[in-house]
Design an enzyme around this catalytic site. Structure first.
Site, short mmCIF file in Angstrom:
data_model
loop_
_atom_site.label_atom_id
_atom_site.label_comp_id
_atom_site.label_asym_id
_atom_site.label_seq_id
_atom_site.Cartn_x
_atom_site.Cartn_y
_atom_site.Cartn_z
N ARG A 1 0.95 -1.27 -0.07
CA ARG A 1 0.42 0.25 -0.01
C ARG A 1 0.67 1.19 -0.21
O ARG A 1 0.47 2.77 -0.64
CB ARG A 1 -1.14 -0.13 0.87
CG ARG A 1 -1.88 -1.08 0.56
CD ARG A 1 -2.39 -1.17 2.27
NE ARG A 1 -2.25 -2.32 3.41
CZ ARG A 1 -2.54 -2.94 4.48
NH1 ARG A 1 -3.62 -2.62 5.02
NH2 ARG A 1 -1.43 -3.49 5.14
N GLY B 1 2.82 -13.89 6.08
CA GLY B 1 2.45 -12.99 6.96
C GLY B 1 3.03 -13.32 8.10
O GLY B 1 4.02 -13.61 8.17
N ALA C 1 47.28 39.94 -4.74
CA ALA C 1 45.84 40.06 -5.00
C ALA C 1 45.76 39.26 -6.60
O ALA C 1 46.58 40.05 -7.10
CB ALA C 1 44.63 41.34 -5.24
C1 UD1 Z 1 -0.34 -5.94 11.93
C2 UD1 Z 1 -1.38 -7.29 13.40
C3 UD1 Z 1 -2.55 -6.39 13.44
C4 UD1 Z 1 -1.51 -4.64 14.46
C5 UD1 Z 1 -0.74 -3.98 13.39
C6 UD1 Z 1 -0.47 -3.07 13.77
C7 UD1 Z 1 -1.41 -9.63 12.17
C8 UD1 Z 1 -2.25 -10.24 12.01
N1 UD1 Z 1 -1.73 -8.04 12.20
O1 UD1 Z 1 -1.07 -6.16 10.40
O2 UD1 Z 1 -3.58 -7.02 14.13
O3 UD1 Z 1 -3.53 -3.97 14.91
O4 UD1 Z 1 0.06 -5.00 12.68
O5 UD1 Z 1 0.16 -2.48 13.45
O6 UD1 Z 1 -0.62 -9.39 12.89
N2 UD1 Z 1 6.11 -8.58 7.64
C9 UD1 Z 1 6.57 -9.34 7.89
N3 UD1 Z 1 6.76 -10.39 7.28
C10 UD1 Z 1 5.15 -11.00 6.63
C11 UD1 Z 1 4.39 -9.80 6.52
C12 UD1 Z 1 4.28 -9.03 7.68
O7 UD1 Z 1 7.81 -9.71 8.45
O8 UD1 Z 1 5.24 -12.07 5.62
C13 UD1 Z 1 5.98 -7.76 8.87
C14 UD1 Z 1 5.65 -6.36 8.04
O9 UD1 Z 1 7.29 -5.35 7.47
C15 UD1 Z 1 5.78 -5.11 9.13
C16 UD1 Z 1 4.26 -6.17 10.07
O10 UD1 Z 1 4.79 -7.87 10.00
O11 UD1 Z 1 6.20 -4.87 10.02
C17 UD1 Z 1 3.19 -5.78 10.02
O12 UD1 Z 1 2.69 -5.98 9.41
P1 UD1 Z 1 1.38 -5.50 8.34
O13 UD1 Z 1 1.36 -6.28 7.38
O14 UD1 Z 1 1.46 -4.38 8.16
O15 UD1 Z 1 0.59 -5.59 9.59
P2 UD1 Z 1 -0.96 -5.16 9.79
O16 UD1 Z 1 -1.75 -5.67 8.17
O17 UD1 Z 1 -0.75 -3.92 9.73
#
Ligand code: UD1
Ligand code: CA
Length: 454
Positions: free
Chosen positions: A15, A80, A419
């Site tokens: 996003r 995830g 100069a």
């Molecule tokens: C996540 C939480 C949500 C919380 C929110 C807070 C989960 C399922 N949900 O959602 O409950 O309210 O954070 O900000 O955990 N990442 C990885 N590998 C992956 C996916 C993500 O390293 O495969 C890392 C991302 O870089 C990020 C963090 O994990 O720094 C969170 O991932 P993101 O996809 O932003 O989760 P949210 O949808 O924000």
């Protein structure tokens, strides 16, 4: 008890529409991951690890550029947050308590991590989630309570309309019992709206869970989009400015003023509009900085005036006046009482006490003594196209207007260059160096008369 911190930084952050990992997006010119690492370092874990994934090399490069000891765990495919934590299984197995932090939630702080650990320990929980009440919880995982007792986290996409109305959200920061976490992770499934392994599903698998509700809702905020990033910048900027005002720093207006979180400024200093101060900069007392200045990683003394100045990786001692329109490039030291005027560039040089470089001058790779005067338009020719050389100027030398100093070269104490001279030989102390053609005067030379003839 051995504590580890696992920072999740592998997601692509679709996003954000970026070619770089989301966690490198900056808040006050520092990557979000940097903020989280700062908090983790301040807490003092036995081990800190960062899970990389999307454009892992960029994330790893940033982590190593900061120094410090951080384990990198690589998540091959971004399946995830639960899968991301699984990539750090080795770290979990050598720890007793594991704190998981999101790399895209920069405002979590060491005090909150400490307070939540106390709750985690005293309750003997398998997991303790850091939560907060938000006015607009959209996009966050919701904290589900049954008869007041915390039971689960429901992701936005999986919420019923009723659950979507809950305002208490998951910050993405948790303490886990290491053993229970390593037992729960293999049991995660992708049976949810996103088809991902949710770390949040571990909560339901624990027998005892607690929620640590932060009194400051800002600490949970994360950024998944550019507009959320702008909001984090707005909050961080205002927080820094009000902290500085509490410490005695003045602003006539804060228009265009951006000050990095790690910058320190002494009392009775005034910051004028359109001034950006970043990195590890420290500024002393009683200074006027700006307008229109950019200062990065500098150490500035007291009673210094910088007007329309750009300065990088440099030191400026007390009672110095610089500008307007001057640049200090890396490796420069400006000693006490120096005056630097308009259109002057100084690079990788030491400018001695009370020296004046008033206008239109370039000083590069030079060691300049005290009380030296540079006339207008002087240049140190420090580069022959292949190598760079140094110029040395002794105390109280007088460098005449439009002098070229061809390095390597030395001008002795009290020496003068006339100069317009191009100095290619060392000038001994107390001498005058002149390098000029004889002036020829041709009389009765009237341009208008010559033109008429034509
Ligand atoms: C996540 C939480 C949500 C919380 C929110 C807070 C989960 C399922 N949900 O959602 O409950 O309210 O954070 O900000 O955990 N990442 C990885 N590998 C992956 C996916 C993500 O390293 O495969 C890392 C991302 O870089 C990020 C963090 O994990 O720094 C969170 O991932 P993101 O996809 O932003 O989760 P949210 O949808 O924000
Ligand atoms: Ca997020």
């Amino acid at each position: 008890m051995r504590t580890a911190c696992i920072i999740l930084a592998g997601g692509a952050g679709k996003r954000m529409k970026s070619e770089r990992p989301k966690v490198l997006a900056e808040v006050l010119c520092k990557p979000m991951l940097g903020w989280v690492l700062d908090a983790a370092e301040k807490f003092g874990f036995d081990e800190i690890s960062v899970v990389t994934g999307y454009k892992a090399e960029l994330t790893a490069e940033y982590v190593s550029s900061r120094g410090g000891s951080v384990t990198i765990c690589h998540q091959a495919e971004q399946k995830g947050t639960g899968d991301a934590v699984r990539s750090a299984m080795e770290v979990i197995q050598r720890s007793d308590a594991v704190c998981v932090l999101n790399g895209d939630a920069p405002f979590v702080d060491a005090d909150t991590i400490r307070a939540s650990l106390e709750l985690h320990r005293s309750t003997g929980s398998g997991v303790t989630v850091i939560t907060a009440e938000l006015e607009s919880p959209l996009g966050y995982g919701r904290i589900i309570r049954t008869n007041g007792e915390f039971t689960a986290i429901r992701e936005q996409k999986d919420c019923s309309p009723e659950e979507a109305g809950i305002c208490e959200v998951n910050s993405g920061a948790y303490w886990f019992d290491a053993k229970k976490l390593s037992e729960a992770l293999p049991k995660l499934s992708t049976n949810n709206a996103a088809g991902e392994y949710y770390l949040t599903d571990c909560v339901e698998m624990m027998q005892r869970r607690s929620a640590y509700t932060s009194p400051n809702p800002d600490i949970v905020l994360g950024a998944n989009t550019r507009s959320a990033l702008l909001e984090l910048n707005r909050l961080a900027r205002l927080k820094k400015l009000s902290q500085l005002m509490d410490e005695g720093v003045s602003f006539i207006t804060t228009d265009g003023v951006i000050i990095g979180a790690d910058v320190r400024i002494g009392c009775d200093t005034t910051i004028l509009p359109n001034t950006v101060i970043l990195g590890s900069t420290t500024i002393g007392r009683g200074c006027v900085i700006g307008a229109n200045s950019h200062i990065e990683n500098c150490v500035i003394g007291g009673n210094v005036q910088l007007n329309n100045v750009q300065a990088y990786d440099s030191v400026v001692e007390d009672d110095v006046k610089i500008g307007p329109f001057a640049q200090l490039r890396p490796g420069t030291t400006i000693r006490k009482g120096v005056k630097i005027g308009d259109f002057v560039e100084i690079k990788n040089s030491d400018i001695g006490v009370n020296t004046a470089v008033a206008h239109l001058t370039y000083v590069g790779d030079s060691d300049v003594g005290r009380g030296v005067n540079f006339g207008c338009g002087c240049v140190t020719a420090n580069y022959d196209g292949i190598n760079k050389f140094r110029t040395k100027i002794g105390d109280h030398a007088f460098i005449g207007c439009n002098t070229n100093l061809i390095a390597p070269v030395e001008v002795g104490e009290n020496a003068t260059t006339a100069a317009g001279s191009t100095i290619t030989k060392n000038v001994p102390a107390n001498s005058l160096a002149v390098e000029r053609g004889q002036v020829r005067v041709i009389e009765n030379w009237s341009k208008n008369a010559l033109r008429k003839k034509k």
